[in-house]
Design an enzyme around this catalytic site. Sequence first.
Site, PDB file in Angstrom:
ATOM      1  N   GLU A 199      38.017  33.319  45.796  1.00 19.49           N
ATOM      2  CA  GLU A 199      38.748  34.313  44.997  1.00 19.49           C
ATOM      3  C   GLU A 199      38.665  33.988  43.499  1.00 19.49           C
ATOM      4  OE1 GLU A 199      39.969  37.064  45.982  1.00 19.49           O
ATOM      5  OE2 GLU A 199      41.506  37.673  44.548  1.00 19.49           O
ATOM      6  N   THR A 243      37.443  53.820  42.304  1.00 18.50           N
ATOM      7  CA  THR A 243      37.781  52.414  42.561  1.00 18.50           C
ATOM      8  C   THR A 243      37.646  52.019  44.021  1.00 18.50           C
ATOM      9  OG1 THR A 243      39.381  52.679  40.804  1.00 18.50           O
ATOM     10  CG2 THR A 243      39.573  50.697  42.120  1.00 18.50           C
TER      11      THR A 243
END
Length: 175
Positions: free
Chosen positions: A49, A165
């Site tokens: 991440e 998105t």
Amino acid sequence: MDHLVCFLSGTLALGVHNGLPKEHLTLAEDLLTTCYQTYAQQPTFLAPEITYFNIQGENSNDMYVKTNDAHNLLRPEFIESLWYMYQFTGNVTYQDWGWKILQGFNNYTKVVNGYTSIGNVRNPTNVRPKDMMESFFLSETLKYLYLLFSDNPKLLDVDKYVVNTEGHPLPVYKN
Ligand SMILES: *[C@@H]1O[C@H](CO)[C@@H](O)[C@H](O)[C@H]1NC(C)=O
Ligand SMILES: *[C@@H]1O[C@H](CO)[C@@H](O)[C@H](O)[C@H]1NC(C)=O
């Protein structure tokens, strides 16, 4: 640097395609190379991440990962940028990178009925599967891989559609 930042190469490339300065493409290529390294330097070939850069000699590697940031949620941003960059440059290296990452997903995140987020990209012998597949894996990550590998570069024509998105194509209208 958060993995989320990896969307920016694609946006910069789309900007250049629509008339913004050419040097934005150099920035896009450099950023994409950095994003690729966040995957390639992990034994699972999957990015964490968050990746830290060794800028003050605090680590023996150029890039390193903290334990709390070592998860991978099957995120799409890097693959999305590969698709935009491949379309505008025709450079097949971007397809090769996508293929390696798809193999990483297949090797370390595939489970009986789908794919799962994992807790640790640094340990191929125990990636800590989370029993959780985010909806963006289907709507974005796999969609962008499909488009990246397609023989038809206009399968989703970015002059006719803008992709929002969450990976949904919306038609572009002329005023
Ligand atoms: C994934 O598995 C394939 C097929 O066994 C292998 O070629 C590839 O090197 C593996 N990749 C990773 C990152 O483990
Ligand atoms: C394709 O992209 C890779 C990675 O950025 C780069 O090393 C290579 O020179 C590029 N190839 C061409 C033909 O531009």
